[in-house]
Motif scaffolding. Sequence first.
Motif, PDB file in Angstrom:
ATOM      1  N   ILE A 130       0.853  -1.187   0.000  1.00 32.60           N
ATOM      2  CA  ILE A 130       0.000   0.000   0.000  1.00 32.60           C
ATOM      3  C   ILE A 130       0.887   1.234   0.000  1.00 32.60           C
ATOM      4  N   ARG A 131       0.673   2.097  -0.993  1.00 29.11           N
ATOM      5  CA  ARG A 131       1.400   3.372  -1.002  1.00 29.11           C
ATOM      6  C   ARG A 131       0.554   4.421  -0.284  1.00 29.11           C
ATOM      7  N   ILE A 132       1.093   4.914   0.809  1.00 25.60           N
ATOM      8  CA  ILE A 132       0.391   5.943   1.569  1.00 25.60           C
ATOM      9  C   ILE A 132       0.836   7.323   1.098  1.00 25.60           C
ATOM     10  N   ASN A 133       0.109   8.334   1.534  1.00 24.61           N
ATOM     11  CA  ASN A 133       0.522   9.705   1.275  1.00 24.61           C
ATOM     12  C   ASN A 133       1.676  10.079   2.201  1.00 24.61           C
ATOM     13  N   SER A 134       2.319  11.188   1.897  1.00 25.62           N
ATOM     14  CA  SER A 134       3.443  11.639   2.708  1.00 25.62           C
ATOM     15  C   SER A 134       3.047  11.777   4.170  1.00 25.62           C
ATOM     16  N   LEU A 135       3.901  11.292   5.050  1.00 22.03           N
ATOM     17  CA  LEU A 135       3.634  11.401   6.480  1.00 22.03           C
ATOM     18  C   LEU A 135       3.718  12.847   6.960  1.00 22.03           C
ATOM     19  N   ASN A 136       4.275  13.716   6.129  1.00 26.84           N
ATOM     20  CA  ASN A 136       4.365  15.137   6.470  1.00 26.84           C
ATOM     21  C   ASN A 136       3.170  15.928   5.952  1.00 26.84           C
ATOM     22  N   GLY A 137       2.269  15.270   5.231  1.00 27.17           N
ATOM     23  CA  GLY A 137       1.122  15.944   4.660  1.00 27.17           C
ATOM     24  C   GLY A 137      -0.144  15.709   5.452  1.00 27.17           C
ATOM     25  N   PRO A 138      -1.279  16.120   4.898  1.00 28.47           N
ATOM     26  CA  PRO A 138      -2.547  16.040   5.648  1.00 28.47           C
ATOM     27  C   PRO A 138      -3.177  14.656   5.705  1.00 28.47           C
ATOM     28  N   TRP A 139      -2.693  13.691   4.886  1.00 28.29           N
ATOM     29  CA  TRP A 139      -3.376  12.394   4.807  1.00 28.29           C
ATOM     30  C   TRP A 139      -2.538  11.209   5.275  1.00 28.29           C
ATOM     31  N   GLY A 140      -1.226  11.368   5.297  1.00 25.36           N
ATOM     32  CA  GLY A 140      -0.353  10.222   5.528  1.00 25.36           C
ATOM     33  C   GLY A 140      -0.562   9.501   6.838  1.00 25.36           C
ATOM     34  N   ARG A 141      -0.685  10.232   7.922  1.00 22.18           N
ATOM     35  CA  ARG A 141      -0.860   9.593   9.232  1.00 22.18           C
ATOM     36  C   ARG A 141      -2.193   8.853   9.314  1.00 22.18           C
ATOM     37  N   ALA A 142      -3.239   9.462   8.740  1.00 23.95           N
ATOM     38  CA  ALA A 142      -4.549   8.786   8.731  1.00 23.95           C
ATOM     39  C   ALA A 142      -4.484   7.527   7.875  1.00 23.95           C
ATOM     40  N   ASP A 143      -3.762   7.587   6.745  1.00 22.49           N
ATOM     41  CA  ASP A 143      -3.567   6.396   5.915  1.00 22.49           C
ATOM     42  C   ASP A 143      -2.938   5.280   6.739  1.00 22.49           C
TER      43      ASP A 143
END
Length: 294
Positions: A67-80
């Motif tokens: 699974i490719r998540i969004n950047s952990l520094n962006g608005p979605w990565g941690r929720a992913d």
Amino acid sequence: MTLRPRRSVLYMPGSNARALDKAKTLPADGLILDLEDAVAPDQKEIARQQIVSAVTAGGYGSRELIIRINSLNGPWGRADLNSIAKLKIDAILIPKVSSPSDVLTAAQALREAGVDEVIRLWAMMETPQAILNAESIVRTAADPTSRLSVLVMGTNDLARETRARQIPGRAPMLPWLSQCILAARAYGVDILDGVFGDIQDQAGFRLECEQGRDMGMDGKTLIHPGQIGPCNEIFSPSAAEMEAAIKILAAFNLPENSNKGAISLDGRMVERLHAEIATRTMQLAEAIARSAKG
């Protein structure tokens, strides 16, 4: 360590439930279920939900699931990451890795989210900084807690950020690709080539697969199911390679050659290093056969 075929790894957008279901029937070695580039901002939440549902339902067989998540520094990565933390997958792909700290920070985030230790970390190499720092990034794989096991080349992003033209033969990118291959091999990490965007250009696609294979890539990332068959063929040992590998191994297994570092075979000098190459060729062929049965 058991060798795992990664000839063809197909990106599948998490926002397309039909594609996620179809992926269960495709002969790709691996599937990257994507929450990042292939998903529009207003589709992030639904994509997350659909990937969780699809993976939980199962049916993907022996295909490697990433699974490719969004950047952990962006608005979605941690929720992913929190949404997928308990899923039974093989790896999590982190975008925009540009320094060793990005790998270590991601590994720490996986631990904090409770991601099982068996789940690996894959890293996108898609920025100028990533290329400049390739050796130090991959060196983190020497630390088992980093989980780093695969590099994925993001050639489209590299072209955008460097202004390099994507031309047949990829001359502008060859030094960057080679640098990442050397780094990967130095630390026992696999590496996958970037995507080929023109799904109508079958001849161009085959040439780029062959180029990547000849450079030392383990496989190629794909954007269309129609690319899987040619990719699997090109990154598999050929009949001629199999025949040569069998002859080399048989020759070195003869009692009179057991202590020799080099022998003459069919009019050419063959060294022990060729036997090592032949062994890997056979192991890859056997792994492909096992995967096909699974």
